[in-house]
Every structure is written in C-alpha cells, then in structure tokens.
Design a protein around this motif. Structure first.
Motif, PDB file in Angstrom:
ATOM      1  N   ARG A   1       0.008  -4.197 -14.905  1.00  9.57           N
ATOM      2  CA  ARG A   1       0.283  -5.142 -13.822  1.00  9.57           C
ATOM      3  C   ARG A   1      -1.019  -5.462 -13.107  1.00  9.57           C
ATOM      4  N   SER A   2      -1.054  -6.650 -12.464  1.00 10.61           N
ATOM      5  CA  SER A   2      -2.217  -6.925 -11.627  1.00 10.61           C
ATOM      6  C   SER A   2      -1.838  -6.877 -10.149  1.00 10.61           C
ATOM      7  N   THR A   3      -0.530  -6.710  -9.865  1.00  9.23           N
ATOM      8  CA  THR A   3      -0.099  -6.579  -8.473  1.00  9.23           C
ATOM      9  C   THR A   3       0.366  -5.162  -8.206  1.00  9.23           C
ATOM     10  N   ILE A   4      -0.262  -4.545  -7.191  1.00  7.74           N
ATOM     11  CA  ILE A   4       0.083  -3.182  -6.805  1.00  7.74           C
ATOM     12  C   ILE A   4       1.425  -3.186  -6.087  1.00  7.74           C
ATOM     13  N   ASN A   5       2.333  -2.264  -6.477  1.00  2.20           N
ATOM     14  CA  ASN A   5       3.636  -2.188  -5.817  1.00  2.20           C
ATOM     15  C   ASN A   5       3.874  -0.809  -5.205  1.00  2.20           C
TER      16      ASN A   5
ATOM     17  N   GLN B   1      10.629   8.375   1.535  1.00  2.37           N
ATOM     18  CA  GLN B   1      11.626   8.049   2.548  1.00  2.37           C
ATOM     19  C   GLN B   1      11.345   6.670   3.145  1.00  2.37           C
ATOM     20  N   LYS B   2      10.072   6.430   3.503  1.00  2.00           N
ATOM     21  CA  LYS B   2       9.683   5.138   4.081  1.00  2.00           C
ATOM     22  C   LYS B   2       9.941   4.009   3.091  1.00  2.00           C
TER      23      LYS B   2
ATOM     24  N   GLY C   1     -11.019  -9.075  -9.693  1.00  2.00           N
ATOM     25  CA  GLY C   1     -10.722 -10.121  -8.716  1.00  2.00           C
ATOM     26  C   GLY C   1      -9.277 -10.550  -8.683  1.00  2.00           C
ATOM     27  N   ARG C   2      -8.506 -10.184  -9.734  1.00  2.00           N
ATOM     28  CA  ARG C   2      -7.118 -10.624  -9.797  1.00  2.00           C
ATOM     29  C   ARG C   2      -6.156  -9.638  -9.136  1.00  2.00           C
ATOM     30  N   THR C   3      -6.659  -8.437  -8.789  1.00  2.00           N
ATOM     31  CA  THR C   3      -5.759  -7.420  -8.240  1.00  2.00           C
ATOM     32  C   THR C   3      -5.224  -7.812  -6.864  1.00  2.00           C
ATOM     33  N   ARG C   4      -3.887  -7.692  -6.694  1.00  2.00           N
ATOM     34  CA  ARG C   4      -3.237  -8.003  -5.425  1.00  2.00           C
ATOM     35  C   ARG C   4      -2.366  -6.835  -5.005  1.00  2.00           C
ATOM     36  N   VAL C   5      -1.938  -6.856  -3.728  1.00  2.00           N
ATOM     37  CA  VAL C   5      -1.020  -5.833  -3.239  1.00  2.00           C
ATOM     38  C   VAL C   5       0.241  -6.529  -2.738  1.00  2.00           C
ATOM     39  N   ASN C   6       1.417  -6.120  -3.208  1.00  5.01           N
ATOM     40  CA  ASN C   6       2.631  -6.801  -2.740  1.00  5.01           C
ATOM     41  C   ASN C   6       2.991  -6.364  -1.325  1.00  5.01           C
ATOM     42  N   GLY C   7       3.809  -7.153  -0.639  1.00  2.20           N
ATOM     43  CA  GLY C   7       4.107  -6.970   0.785  1.00  2.20           C
ATOM     44  C   GLY C   7       4.585  -5.581   1.157  1.00  2.20           C
ATOM     45  N   ASP C   8       5.562  -5.079   0.384  1.00  5.70           N
ATOM     46  CA  ASP C   8       6.103  -3.750   0.672  1.00  5.70           C
ATOM     47  C   ASP C   8       5.045  -2.672   0.497  1.00  5.70           C
ATOM     48  N   ALA C   9       4.213  -2.838  -0.529  1.00  7.13           N
ATOM     49  CA  ALA C   9       3.152  -1.860  -0.772  1.00  7.13           C
ATOM     50  C   ALA C   9       2.147  -1.876   0.381  1.00  7.13           C
ATOM     51  N   GLN C  10       1.901  -3.052   0.952  1.00  6.57           N
ATOM     52  CA  GLN C  10       0.995  -3.149   2.105  1.00  6.57           C
ATOM     53  C   GLN C  10       1.565  -2.361   3.277  1.00  6.57           C
TER      54      GLN C  10
ATOM     55  N   LEU D   1       3.729   0.078   3.150  1.00  8.95           N
ATOM     56  CA  LEU D   1       3.721   1.493   2.803  1.00  8.95           C
ATOM     57  C   LEU D   1       2.320   2.087   2.928  1.00  8.95           C
ATOM     58  N   MET D   2       1.311   1.335   2.550  1.00  8.65           N
ATOM     59  CA  MET D   2      -0.070   1.807   2.667  1.00  8.65           C
ATOM     60  C   MET D   2      -0.492   1.906   4.126  1.00  8.65           C
ATOM     61  N   ALA D   3       0.015   0.988   4.957  1.00 11.54           N
ATOM     62  CA  ALA D   3      -0.270   1.071   6.392  1.00 11.54           C
ATOM     63  C   ALA D   3       0.272   2.390   6.929  1.00 11.54           C
ATOM     64  N   GLU D   4       1.488   2.729   6.483  1.00 11.15           N
ATOM     65  CA  GLU D   4       2.104   3.984   6.891  1.00 11.15           C
ATOM     66  C   GLU D   4       1.295   5.173   6.397  1.00 11.15           C
TER      67      GLU D   4
END
Lengths: 143, 82
Positions: free
Chosen positions: A74-78, A98-99, B27-36, B38-41
């Motif tokens: 994948r190129s998008t981190i989930n 949990q979060k 350069g193509r790597t992105r982070v999806n909204g939920d992961a953002q 979760l990473m903030a947490e």
C-alpha cells in the motif's frame, strides 16, 4: 540546478523549524496537564528536551509506518500500521487498539446517520418506499 | 489510562500529518484520516509517558522540580517501550 536545490533545502529547514515549534507548544500543554495531575513543576530545559526527543521519535515512527504500508503493498498508511507501531508494550498496544475501535465505531455511527437521512428523504418522494422505510423503523424499535 | 476528552492539550491531526510526511522516503506515501488521529493519540501518550516517568523519578528523589537528569534516567526504558 544548485540554486533550486538550495531553495528546496531552505524551505525544508523552515518547515522543520515550524514543526518543531508546534511540537514544543503541544508538549508544553501536555506537560502542564501532568504538572497539575502530579503537583510538580517541569524545568524549561526538561520540557525542551521532551520536545526534542518527541520530534526525533517522529522520524522513527514515520519510517516504520512507511515500511509497514509498503510491506502490505500500500502507499497509504492506515490504522493497522499504527497498531503495529505500538507492538512493543502490551499496555500501549491495548490502549491504541481501544482508541482504534472507538474511531471505527464512531465512523460507523456517522455512516448510519447519513443512511437514515438519505432513506428518510427518499421516503417522501415515493409512497411505496415510504412504507418500506416505516416498516424498517418498526423493526429496529422491536430489536 | 483515563479519559481526557475535556482537555485542550494534544497534537493536532494536520500537524501530525506534516510531521510524518517530513520523513517519508517515497513521495507517494500518505496517511489516512483515522491513522492521523491514532498517531496523534500515540504522540500524546509518548509525551505524557515521558513527562509522568520523569516526574515520578524526581518525586522518588524528593524533589519538586523535574530536570533534564530525571528525563535522562527514564529515557532508555521509554524508548524501549515505544
């Protein structure tokens, strides 16, 4: 070519400085909460140090996350990648999982709300569909 | 860990995204909204742990102020746990 590269470097430096400042501000806020919780004070140097360490830790996190996603093609981190990041401490993993579950269920709630809104709107257009919508609501009340 | 929804402190989603993107190699790597989120947490926890452990260290030494030396003592285990 060299000038363009130098401009790019300077831009990156500015971005880095701004991000470091943002981190420092947030770290200050969080430390203030801990000060209140534990009735203790943090020296300015210790807050700056936590800030520095956090900024540097982000590099490790970012590289790991990128590798995890790439490994899964994948190129998008989930969120699965983020959970992998939390694997070293069982209490941390439990907390992050949990979060993640809370996020997932709130997303589901939002979807349900949107579905109900759109089906209610459809019901007003066709009498047949309206009946179906009413039946559906009755079923959900019973369950 | 207690609920802290009422508090203002914590990393913002967009800051986290920019922090991570600064270090991506592709350069193509992105982070999806939920992961953002979760990473903030994750970062909130990291900072709170660093602060709390350093505070505990200072309190063990009967001090009322947390200094760099207290952070240095707790740093190795903190990094191992993350």
């Amino acid at each position: 070519m060299a000038a363009a590269a130098a401009a790019g470097d300077e831009e990156r430096l500015l971005l880095t400085q701004r991000l470091k400042a943002a981190v420092h501000y947030t770290v200050g806020c969080l430390c203030q909460e801990v000060e209140e919780d534990k009735d203790i004070r943090f020296s300015k140097q210790s807050i700056a140090a936590i800030s520095e360490i956090t900024f540097r830790q982000c590099e490790t996190f970012a590289r790991d996350l990128e590798m995890f996603a790439r490994h899964a093609k994948r190129s998008t981190i989930n969120t699965e990648d983020v959970k992998l990041l939390a694997r070293r401490s069982s209490s941390l993993l439990k907390y992050i999982t949990q979060k993640s579950d809370e996020l997932a269920s709130s997303n589901l709630e939002q979807k349900e709300k949107r579905k109900k809104k759109s089906s209610a709107a459809k019901g007003e257009r066709t009498p047949g569909e309206k009946e179906a919508a009413v039946t559906e609501n009755e079923d959900s009340n019973m369950s | 860990m207690e609920e802290r929804d009422g508090r203002a402190g914590g990393f913002r989603k967009d800051t986290v995204d920019r922090l991570l993107r600064l270090h991506f190699r592709d350069g193509r790597t992105r982070v999806n909204g939920d992961a953002q989120l979760l990473m903030a947490e994750m970062l909130n926890v990291f900072v709170r742990e660093a602060a709390a452990r350093a505070a505990r260290q200072a309190q063990t030494e009967d001090l009322e102020k947390v200094d760099i030396e207290h952070l240095e003592k707790v740093l190795p285990q903190l990094l191992l746990d993350f």
